[in-house]
Design a protein around this motif. Structure first.
Motif, PDB file in Angstrom:
ATOM      1  N   VAL A 189       2.438   0.952   2.185  1.00  0.00           N
ATOM      2  CA  VAL A 189       3.219   1.574   1.125  1.00  0.00           C
ATOM      3  C   VAL A 189       2.300   2.478   0.298  1.00  0.00           C
ATOM      4  N   ASN A 190       2.846   3.575  -0.187  1.00  0.00           N
ATOM      5  CA  ASN A 190       2.102   4.471  -1.078  1.00  0.00           C
ATOM      6  C   ASN A 190       2.271   3.961  -2.515  1.00  0.00           C
ATOM      7  N   LEU A 191       1.260   3.276  -3.008  1.00  0.00           N
ATOM      8  CA  LEU A 191       1.381   2.651  -4.334  1.00  0.00           C
ATOM      9  C   LEU A 191       1.583   3.679  -5.443  1.00  0.00           C
ATOM     10  N   SER A 192       1.028   4.890  -5.255  1.00  0.00           N
ATOM     11  CA  SER A 192       1.152   5.898  -6.324  1.00  0.00           C
ATOM     12  C   SER A 192       2.600   6.305  -6.554  1.00  0.00           C
ATOM     13  N   GLY A 193       3.411   6.240  -5.501  1.00  0.00           N
ATOM     14  CA  GLY A 193       4.794   6.671  -5.663  1.00  0.00           C
ATOM     15  C   GLY A 193       5.770   5.528  -5.861  1.00  0.00           C
ATOM     16  N   LEU A 194       5.265   4.286  -5.908  1.00  0.00           N
ATOM     17  CA  LEU A 194       6.162   3.123  -5.861  1.00  0.00           C
ATOM     18  C   LEU A 194       7.039   2.988  -7.110  1.00  0.00           C
TER      19      LEU A 194
HETATM   20  C1  LIG Z   1       1.829   9.161  -2.588  1.00  0.00           C
HETATM   21  O1  LIG Z   1       2.714   9.381  -3.662  1.00  0.00           O
HETATM   22  C2  LIG Z   1       2.260  10.355  -4.574  1.00  0.00           C
HETATM   23  C3  LIG Z   1       3.194  10.339  -5.767  1.00  0.00           C
HETATM   24  O2  LIG Z   1       4.525  10.382  -5.352  1.00  0.00           O
HETATM   25  C4  LIG Z   1       2.189  11.693  -3.862  1.00  0.00           C
HETATM   26  O3  LIG Z   1       1.711  12.687  -4.738  1.00  0.00           O
HETATM   27  C5  LIG Z   1       1.244  11.557  -2.658  1.00  0.00           C
HETATM   28  O4  LIG Z   1       1.254  12.771  -1.914  1.00  0.00           O
HETATM   29  C6  LIG Z   1       1.666  10.420  -1.763  1.00  0.00           C
HETATM   30  N1  LIG Z   1       0.656  10.211  -0.746  1.00  0.00           N
HETATM   31  C7  LIG Z   1       0.947  10.088   0.533  1.00  0.00           C
HETATM   32  C8  LIG Z   1      -0.206   9.821   1.465  1.00  0.00           C
HETATM   33  O5  LIG Z   1       2.090  10.182   0.960  1.00  0.00           O
END
Ligand SMILES: *[C@@H]1O[C@H](CO)[C@@H](O)[C@H](O)[C@H]1NC(C)=O
Ligand SMILES: *[C@@H]1O[C@H](CO)[C@@H](O)[C@H](O)[C@H]1NC(C)=O
Ligand SMILES: *[C@@H]1O[C@H](CO)[C@@H](O)[C@H](O)[C@H]1NC(C)=O
Length: 527
Positions: free
Chosen positions: A216-221
């Protein structure tokens, strides 16, 4: 008219997917506009002092503070245990771990989960005509029938356990820091092993029964949770049926997400930035409730246990509940302990027109009360064949009463002794410890388990820091002790005569969620 009906039906059917039979969906118009909706938001590892309305030193929770001003804030509200799985099991069953069988955390390889003959809040509400959804961390078993979609939730979007129980490509802040998932197409698990880090298998994200991202992409969670919660509320409202939405946030558990935080130019610490991110997420959910079903929705915000002190500057604040008797012995007095810092959690109730505004309640209440309260407000009834530890707190919520529990039991959650054992007894303003022990602190030390017979007794009204126990043999001590002994003996007799369940804690690596076993760290092809 016919078109609208079809459209509503269509939205409902696609939304509920294959998990909800069409026949159950048809005839629910009679409940429209009558039963209240429920949104329960559970923060993770959030300290009592992390809520600005509780503790003036905290300035990062503008939305929650506003919710407190528009609703009721509870200052003596307790998690049912001081670690993840038991606390969540008690929320969903209204019963302590000694009854529902969940006394410690489930693992990535756990075969079992919340015992299948425990009845969840979602099952009771679904039976009463509700659409039920869960977003976020489950941590009550993920294998086979333990998955949330089989425990009463029509819709599920989230992670099966804590988000430090698998690697990601966006590791965020942890203490110690953990590496990103291995890359490449080589077969099998990776061979890196870092202390305290899960590096072999990536953290999965589920939508219903499917893994939709791994890692999971924690930054976008947080943003995804906000979107899914908004969609759920929208679709459920359009269906004409009342709804239950349980949102178990990843915040404030480590790792704290990284990208937006490092961009924090004001140079504030990652914890504060993560707290603001959580606060925004709760604000988005509340806004959706306000725009969609404002006067018919009861929103309850609370936490699963206190801060995880061993994470040092990445742990939250216990406010004044420092448990200083314990910290002087060594170890922490927060998460995993029965000191106030372990289980006294922020709690807010918001329901415009029904819950009085800007009120602080000192009633002694618990996460255990959510089940009986919600069931009563929904006009449903509790399963009759077992006992519950929670009470129906609706008269407190409506402002008619200030009376909560007289007695509350705090189970051991790992710091000392046997899991689930009722080591600590709260009796009005007094609190008695039969066992003490400190969880791992920032300095890496633990407080040794110590038995106390007779128990240590503190008076929380005079000593919120639990610094100085009452003098044994003193008048106050001797007045309180017999009743402490009595209520503890009574609850143990009650539990012995109740229907209780036993959780299966066996482990098997083959049950680990895995999108593609042929790729490193189980990566999905699409990530
Ligand atoms: C993860 O999520 C962030 C924020 O939504 C986004 O900027 C980033 O590109 C994403 N990374 C990947 C590897 O998908
Ligand atoms: C809430 O109550 C506090 C203390 O009683 C008061 O100072 C404050 O102005 C009130 N806020 C609102 C929005 O009513
Ligand atoms: C769950 O099942 C076990 C084994 O059949 C039984 O002993 C127990 O009473 C059940 N628990 C409940 C809550 O029904």
């Amino acid at each position: 008219m016919g078109w609208l009906f079809l459209k509503v039906l269509f939205v409902g059917v696609t939304f509920l997917g294959c998990l909800y039979p069409l026949v159950d969906f048809c005839c629910s118009g009679d409940t429209r506009g009558q039963k209240p909706n429920f949104v329960i938001i559970l923060a993770d590892d959030m300290g009592w002092g992390d809520l600005g309305a509780n503790w003036a030193e905290t300035k990062d929770t503008a939305n929650l503070d506003e919710m407190a001003a528009e609703g009721m804030r509870f200052v003596d509200f307790h998690a049912a245990a001081s670690t993840c799985s038991p606390s969540r099991a008690s929320l969903l069953t209204g019963r302590l771990g000694l009854r529902n069988g969940v006394t410690h955390n489930f693992a990535v390889t756990s075969v079992g989960g919340l015992p299948l003959n425990e009845t969840t809040l979602a099952e009771v509400l679904r039976q009463a005509g509700y659409v039920t959804g869960m977003i976020g961390k489950w941590h009550l078993g993920h294998h086979g029938s333990y998955h949330p979609n089989f425990r009463g939730f029509d819709y599920y979007f989230g992670i099966p356990y804590s988000h430090d129980m698998g690697c990601t490509d966006t590791p965020g802040y942890n203490h110690p820091p953990c590496p990103a998932c291995p890359r490449g197409d080589g077969d099998g698990p990776s061979r890196t092993h870092e202390r305290d880090c899960y590096t072999d298998v990536a953290l999965p994200l589920y939508e219903n029964l499917n893994i939709v991202e791994q890692p999971v992409n924690l930054s976008g969670l947080a943003q995804k949770y906000a979107e899914k919660a908004t969609q759920f509320i929208q679709h459920a409202s359009a269906s004409g049926r009342p709804f239950l939405l349980y949102v178990a946030l990843a915040h404030m558990h480590v790792p704290l997400s990284g990208t937006r935080l490092s961009a924090d130019r004001r140079g504030r610490r990652p914890y504060g930035a993560a707290l603001r991110e959580m606060d925004r997420l709760v604000g988005q959910i509340k806004d959706k409730v306000d725009r969609t079903a404002r006067e018919n929705t009861f929103l309850w915000f609370t936490g699963d246990n206190g801060p995880w002190a061993q994470k040092c500057e990445l742990a939250g604040s216990v406010g004044p509940f420092t448990g200083s008797w314990q910290t002087h012995q060594g170890g922490s007095a927060a998460k995993q302990t029965t000191w106030e810092g372990g289980h006294r959690v922020p709690a807010l109730a918001y329901w415009p027109g029904t819950v009085p505004i800007n009120v602080t309640s000192t009633a002694l209440l618990s996460v255990l009360d959510i089940f009986p309260t919600v069931v009563a407000l929904a006009g449903a009834s509790l399963p009759q064949d077992r006992h519950f530890d929670g009470l129906d707190a609706s008269s407190v919520l409506f402002g008619w009463s200030q009376t909560g529990h007289r007695v509350l039991f705090h189970p051991n959650s790992g710091a000392a002794g046997e899991y689930g054992a009722l080591q600590t007894v709260r009796l009005e303003q007094h609190k008695a410890f039969y066992v003490t022990g400190g969880a791992k602190a920032c300095d890496g030390k633990v407080g040794p388990p110590r038995l106390h017979e007779p128990p240590l007794i503190f008076n929380l009204e005079e000593d919120v820091a639990e610094a100085e126990p009452l003098e044994e043999g003193g008048a106050e001590y001797e007045r309180v002790l017999p009743e402490v002994r009595q209520v503890l003996a009574d609850v143990l007799v009650d539990i012995a005569g109740d229907k209780t369940s036993r959780a299966d804690y066996t482990r098997d690596p083959s049950v680990t969620p895995c999108c593609d076993p042929h790729r490193k760290a189980c990566r999905c092809h699409t990530t």
